[in-house]
Structures are given as structure tokens and as C-alpha cells.
Design an enzyme around this catalytic site. Structure first.
Site, mmCIF file in Angstrom:
data_model
loop_
_atom_site.group_PDB
_atom_site.id
_atom_site.type_symbol
_atom_site.label_atom_id
_atom_site.label_comp_id
_atom_site.label_asym_id
_atom_site.label_seq_id
_atom_site.Cartn_x
_atom_site.Cartn_y
_atom_site.Cartn_z
ATOM 1 C CD GLU A 47 -59.814 73.554 -23.999
ATOM 2 O OE1 GLU A 47 -59.639 74.340 -24.956
ATOM 3 O OE2 GLU A 47 -59.007 73.397 -23.074
ATOM 4 N NE ARG A 281 -64.245 83.353 -33.247
ATOM 5 C CZ ARG A 281 -64.059 82.357 -32.387
ATOM 6 N NH1 ARG A 281 -63.737 81.168 -32.818
ATOM 7 N NH2 ARG A 281 -64.192 82.561 -31.091
ATOM 8 C CE LYS A 291 -64.566 77.732 -24.977
ATOM 9 N NZ LYS A 291 -64.502 76.275 -25.053
HETATM 10 P P1 ATP Z 1 -63.607 80.498 -27.846
HETATM 11 O O1 ATP Z 1 -62.810 81.361 -28.770
HETATM 12 O O2 ATP Z 1 -64.910 81.044 -27.460
HETATM 13 O O3 ATP Z 1 -62.817 79.991 -26.683
HETATM 14 P P2 ATP Z 1 -63.134 78.044 -29.032
HETATM 15 O O4 ATP Z 1 -63.086 77.792 -30.471
HETATM 16 O O5 ATP Z 1 -61.828 78.074 -28.358
HETATM 17 O O6 ATP Z 1 -64.004 79.296 -28.755
HETATM 18 P P3 ATP Z 1 -64.153 75.481 -28.484
HETATM 19 O O7 ATP Z 1 -64.781 74.917 -27.263
HETATM 20 O O8 ATP Z 1 -62.852 74.947 -28.921
HETATM 21 O O9 ATP Z 1 -64.033 77.019 -28.261
HETATM 22 O O10 ATP Z 1 -65.183 75.508 -29.678
HETATM 23 C C1 ATP Z 1 -66.031 74.463 -30.046
HETATM 24 C C2 ATP Z 1 -66.492 74.711 -31.461
HETATM 25 O O11 ATP Z 1 -67.213 75.935 -31.538
HETATM 26 C C3 ATP Z 1 -65.349 74.813 -32.437
HETATM 27 O O12 ATP Z 1 -65.613 73.939 -33.497
HETATM 28 C C4 ATP Z 1 -65.362 76.240 -32.912
HETATM 29 O O13 ATP Z 1 -65.074 76.277 -34.278
HETATM 30 C C5 ATP Z 1 -66.787 76.683 -32.652
HETATM 31 N N1 ATP Z 1 -66.891 78.127 -32.349
HETATM 32 C C6 ATP Z 1 -66.360 78.772 -31.285
HETATM 33 N N2 ATP Z 1 -66.638 80.087 -31.342
HETATM 34 C C7 ATP Z 1 -67.391 80.296 -32.454
HETATM 35 C C8 ATP Z 1 -67.999 81.445 -33.062
HETATM 36 N N3 ATP Z 1 -67.889 82.659 -32.521
HETATM 37 N N4 ATP Z 1 -68.691 81.276 -34.210
HETATM 38 C C9 ATP Z 1 -68.799 80.058 -34.761
HETATM 39 N N5 ATP Z 1 -68.263 78.948 -34.239
HETATM 40 C C10 ATP Z 1 -67.555 79.041 -33.102
HETATM 41 MG MG MG Z 2 -60.601 76.541 -29.046
#
Ligand code: ATP
Ligand code: MG
Length: 582
Positions: A47, A281, A291
Site C-alpha cells: 500500500e 512476519r 509502516k
Molecule cells: P505494515 O504493518 O508495515 O504497515 P502492511 O502489511 O500493512 O505492513 P503492506 O504494504 O500492506 O503493509 O504490505 C505489503 C506486503 O508486505 C504484504 O503482503 C505483507 O504481508 C508484507 N509484509 C509487511 N510487513 C511484513 C513483515 N514484517 N514481514 C513479512 N512480510 C511483511
Molecule cells: Mg497492510
């Protein structure tokens, strides 16, 4: 690595290293063998509401790596359905960082916002099938009707059934009409939602008639004011995957609980049957990986921006001096795993050290200088000494560095009264100056007011030039130095963990995690000196400053005054942990 952190599966998370035996590649292999799919396509769906961190790197190296291993493609798709938080600057930052790690999405990035019309059509299809309805309940009421998990008398969590909305049984015609009017902007924000009609008694709360669309009058960074209704993630994500005919939708474990809903939308919309598979994760000690939290660090001014060298963002790591290779190595070492784990940040540092040891040229810099005067050095004489650029890489060659009668050495390398086992300079003691001569300390000058040492004096022994055959004198200490004439003034920035606590989010109730930040995580040394070869340093250049660590030239560098970030110190505590823990 302790048992708790030991990953399951193989180490082949990185792209292009050939199929390993981790559970994702096993599942994909099986799907191909059983004819579920005839090709492999994955996607990385960030995102655009923040910069990528090292956790995302795990995700996209898996996405791109699995695609590469099965000769498929990986799409880069921006999941941009939250108009409040998204921005083109984030899109640009994300593209740059994914490309930096060498991943190739074929030049054409995709946007969920390009699917708004198609998603709207699919919503109409679900309404016509009688599995979606327009609801008038407010957000609060919906929450209350949905119900929540409660502990029973034995303190075991259970989920009593929720209640149906009074608007649940509207006719298809009425729903079609209301939904079209939602889109046309006839209702205020929050007045109505479109919901999937699933089961208000489902044990998984996410399946209790989840919201598909909400009314939100907020301009979107790509679609402007064209839309006043926006699709929700759980509806948009599976259908976007399906529209791209993605075979495997790989995501982190927190989406596991969303999988029944993911599958429900795919089934009811009768679209391409993408399969969702989850992996653990990534969490790393002494930092935060989300983020939302990183945005707070930036907004509250705790760091200098998303690319602050202390940030776990890819831009921060790059600025700090990390190489893409070291990050790939780290991700491949932690493996994929099906349970969340906390990885020691020292493993990341270890991977960088290993990489830079092979590729970084050695130079000498003095960070906290004091002058060393060689009393018996011929006045005005400059001698060129030959220094090895990288003992790990013979092709790196040698360079010549000037040696004169006035040098800078580290303040720490002289003591008026030496502590036990101190082998560096103190009155009467001898040390070798790296690549040069053995010197013997003859005296020093101290500022009577401050007690600070302002000058150290010594004599040198001309028969002890480094590497010369006649040199058979041995001393216990070797110290680095920079000739005062020709020294390049530089600024060095030393970094420590952003949080002293291993798990910054584990704070007692009522304590704001942000208050536990390490306020001494950056030390700026603006009076440092480097050898002449550093004068031409450009942002991104990496060196080993002998005895001090690996440093990377920062973009704050100005002509005549390079700025260097310490990427990592030389001391490798990880190697010790590995040896001890096995
Ligand atoms: P954040 O919690 O940092 O905002 P998010 O999942 O909301 O992360 P997205 O932009 O939606 O952020 O994530 C894109 C992809 O990255 C998703 O498929 C998510 O599963 C993966 N992802 C995000 N954080 C991690 C992490 N710490 N370890 C592994 N994969 C991750
Ligand atoms: Mg997300």
C-alpha cells in the site's frame, strides 16, 4: 541462533537461487503437478502509505523469488484503496527500493485503483446473486451487531453469534438502486455501506457480513474525486489478484484469518481461483517494523526522515551503508517459516560485515583526533607509504599515503597513565604506526584548564619501516593515523540501536513505546580527519576505516567535507553467539 529463532524450511528465500524445499515452493510444485495451475504468477502488493522496511523485503523477495524459480512473473501492484493515506511519493520510493534489490516487475506497475470500475461490476454481480446488501447501520452499530470474542466461565474464549442487520433482507432491486446512488454521491459519508451477506453467527468474526464498500468523500491521489465510494481491502485484494490471474497470493501470517473470506469472494465472484499462502512476519530486535509506527517516528521528528540511517527502511539501510547483497543474504538466512519469530539484529549486521569485508577498501581516518608530533622527523619531509587497499581482494591493489612529522591519532590511543593491559601509546611506550614506523612516546602537552591532552610527542626509529626486511622489532600495539598535512576534514556519524529494548513494543500498559526511544542513537563527530584518498568520496561509497568499522559516504556530503555514516562496527558479536549457541 537460538532454538526459538531457528527457521523451518530452507534458506532459499532470495530470488533466483533455484527451488529450495520450503513449504511455499513445495505447495507450488504440488499445484503444478496436480494441474491446479499451468504456470506461476505472484504479486507484491504494497500500500503506498509509507516506505518499505526490511519486513516487506522478506515478502517481496519471496514473491519475486518464487516467481523466478518457477519461470513465472511477479507483478508489482499498489493496493491503493485508502485515499486518506496514500501518495505518489510513496509509489516512487517503493519502486526505487524494490528495484534496488534487483527485482524486476517487467516495467509495468499495476494499481488496484485501476480496477475500481471492474470491482464495482463485481460488486453488482454479488448483489444480483443475493450475497451482498446495502446496510444503513452506522459503524458503531455494525460493530455491536457483529459481536465480539468473550471469555466463558472457564476463561476460554468463545464467540457468541451476532445479530442480523434490519437491512439485511432488502431486495436485489433495492440494493442495486441504493448502491448506484451511493456511487452517485446521494448519501453522506458513513450513511450506508455495502456488505457481503455471509453469516452473522460465523465463528470467524471477519466472516460476519464484512464491509465491501464505504462512502468516503476524500480525493484519491490517482482517481481524484471520481469516486466517493471505496472498496475495502478484504474485497479488493482477492479480486485484484484474480483479475491479474495471479496463481499464488503470498502474504504474511496475519492474513491467515482472512483466508476464508479471501476464498469466499473468489468463489462468489466466480473469478480466477488464486490461492493464498501465508508465511511468518519478520520482526527484528531493537527496532519496529510497521509502516504505521515508522510513520510516527518520522512525524514526531524522532528521526530525520524515512531514510534516516537508523530506520529499518530500505532507504535508511541503504543510506547507512547496507548493500543489496547483504540484505538478500540476511533474508535467505532467516528462511521462510510458518510461525512468527524475532530475529536478532546482530544477524543483519553480521551479513553486512561479511559482505563489506570482501568488497570495501580499507582507509585510515581519525575520528577523535589529537596531534602526534615526531620530534626527530626531518623538517618538511614527506614520505609516501604503500598501503594495501583490501587484503581480502588482491585485485583491489595498493595506494600511497603521505607520512609526515605531524600526524593525527585517536585520543583513545594515548593515555597519560595507562590502565592494565594497555598496549598503545603512553609515556615511554612504543607502538607501530600502521604501514609505517615504530614510534616511542617522549612526552605530551596538557591544557591546564581543561585537563585535555593537546599534543603527544614521540621519536621514530628509521630502521622499523613497515614491511622492510631489516625490521625485526616487535611491539604489542599498532595504531592508525592520518598525516596532518593533506588530511581531509570529515564528519562521522556513529549509530546505535534506535531502541535499547529488544522488543520496543513490549511496554507496560499506559507507557507510550515512543518514549523508550534511544535518544543517544546518533553521535556526530564533526572534527574527524581522513587520509587524502577520501577527498573525492561520493555518496554511497563504502570503506572500512581501519580499526573503526565500515562507513558509507552520506548524501549530506559537500565538496571538501565528506560525511560518513558508520554502517556497522568491526566487532562481530554474532559470530560469537553462533559459535556458543550452535
Ligand atoms: P505494515 O504493518 O508495515 O504497515 P502492511 O502489511 O500493512 O505492513 P503492506 O504494504 O500492506 O503493509 O504490505 C505489503 C506486503 O508486505 C504484504 O503482503 C505483507 O504481508 C508484507 N509484509 C509487511 N510487513 C511484513 C513483515 N514484517 N514481514 C513479512 N512480510 C511483511
Ligand atoms: Mg497492510
Amino acid at each position: 541462533m537460538s532454538e526459538r529463532e531457528r527457521p523451518e524450511g530452507s534458506q532459499d528465500a532470495a530470488a533466483g537461487e533455484g527451488p529450495g524445499l520450503d513449504f511455499i515452493r513445495e505447495a507450488v510444485t504440488q499445484d503444478l503437478a496436480q494441474g491446479r495451475y499451468s504456470y506461476v504468477r505472484t504479486r507484491f502488493p504494497p500500500e503506498p502509505n509509507g516506505w518499505l522496511h526490511i519486513g516487506h523485503t522478506k515478502a517481496f523477495l519471496i514473491d519475486f523469488g518464487v516467481a523466478a524459480d518457477f519461470k513465472g512473473r511477479c507483478n508489482l501492484r499498489f493496493d491503493d484503496t485508502n485515499p486518506e493515506k496514500e501518495d505518489m511519493s510513496y509509489v516512487e520510493a517503493i519502486k526505487r527500493d524494490v528495484a534496488w534489490l534487483g527485482c524486476d516487475w517487467g516495467g509495468q506497475e499495476l494499481f488496484a485503483s485501476d480496477y475500481y470500475e471492474a470491482l464495482y461490476e463485481l460488486a453488482l454481480k454479488l448483489i444480483r446473486k443475493g450475497v451482498a446488501y446495502v446496510d444503513d447501520l452506522s459503524e458503531e452499530e455494525m460493530k455491536e451487531y457483529r459481536g465480539t470474542n468473550v471469555p466463558d466461565k472457564n476463561n476460554i474464549t468463545y464467540t457468541p453469534p451476532g445479530r442480523n442487520s434490519p437491512w439485511r433482507d432488502r431486495s436485489v432491486e433495492e440494493n442495486l438502486d441504493l448502491f448506484a446512488r451511493m456511487r452517485a454521491g446521494e448519501f453522506p459519508d458513513g450513511a450506508k455501506t455495502l456488505r457481503a451477506k455471509i453469516d452473522m453467527a460465523h465463528p470467524n468474526l471477519l466472516m460476519r457480513d464484512p464491509t465491501m464498500y464505504r462512502i468516503r468523500r476524500e480525493p484519491h491521489y490517482r482517481t481524484g474525486t471520481k469516486w466517493c465510494i471505496y472498496p475495502m481491502y478484504d474485497f479488493q485484494h482477492p479480486l485484484s489478484d484474480a483479475m491479474e490471474e495471479v496463481t499464488h497470493s503470498l502474504c504474511s501470517l496475519e492474513y491467515e484469518i482472512h483466508r476464508p473470506l479471501y476464498d469466499w469472494f473468489i468463489r462468489e465472484a466466480e473469478v480466477f481461483p488464486t490461492r493464498q499462502i501465508e508465511f511468518s512476519r519478520l520482526n527484528i530486535t531493537h527496532t519496529v517494523l510497521s509502516k504505521r509506527w515508522l510513520l510516527r517516528l518520522v512525524k514526531d521528528g524522532c528521526v530525520k526522515g524515512w531514510d534516516d540511517p537508523r530506520m529499518p527502511t530500505l532507504a535508511g539501510l541503504r543510506r547507512r551503508g547496507y548493500t543489496p547483497e547483504s540484505i538478500r543474504d540476511f533474508i535467505s538466512r532467516i528462511g521462510i517459516a510458518k510461525t512468527d519469530s524475532m530475529v536478532d539484529i546482530q544477524l543483519l549486521e553480521h551479513c553486512l560485515r561479511e559482505d563489506l569485508n570482501k568488497r570495501a577498501n580499507r582507509v585510515m581516518s581519525v575520528l577523535k583526533p589529537v596531534k602526534l608530533v615526531i620530534e626527530n622527523w626531518p623538517a618538511g619531509h614527506v614520505e609516501e607509504l604503500e598501503a594495501v587497499n583490501n587484503p581480502e581482494d588482491p585485485t583491489a591493489g595498493t595506494r600511497r599515503i603521505p607520512f609526515t612529522g605531524e600526524l593525527y591519532i585517536e585520543r583513545d590511543d594515548f593515555q597519560e597513565i595507562p590502565p592494565p593491559k594497555y598496549f598503545r601509546l603512553f609515556p615511554g611506550n612504543s607502538v607501530r604506526l600502521r604501514y609505517g614506523y615504530i614510534v616511542t612516546c617522549t612526552g605530551f602537552t596538557k591544557d591546564p584548564a581543561t585537563g585535555e591532552i593537546t599534543e603527544v610527542r614521540c621519536t621514530y626509529d628509521p630502521a622499523t619501516k613497515g614491511g622492510d626486511a631489516q625490521d625485526n622489532r616487535k611491539v604489542k600495539g599498532t595504531i592508525h593515523w592520518v598525516s596532518a598535512a593533506g588530511a581531509v576534514p570529515l564528519e562521522a556519524r556513529l549509530y546505535d540501536h534506535l531502541f535499547l529494548a529488544e522488543r520496543p513494543m513490549d511496554v507496560p500498559e499506559g507507557v507510550d513505546w515512543l518514549t523508550t526511544i534511544n535518544t543517544a542513537s546518533e553521535e556526530v563527530l564533526s572534527g574527524a580527519f581522513g587520509e587524502p584518498s577520501l577527498a573525492a568520496s561520493k555518496a554511497g561509497d563504502r570503506y572500512q576505516f581501519e580499526r573503526l568499522g565500515y562507513f558509507a559516504c552520506d548524501p549530506d556530503t559537500t565538496p571538501g567535507k565528506p560525511v560518513f555514516n558508520r554502517a556497522v562496527s568491526l566487532r562481530d558479536s554474532w559470530a560469537k553467539i553462533e559459535k556458543k549457541g550452535g
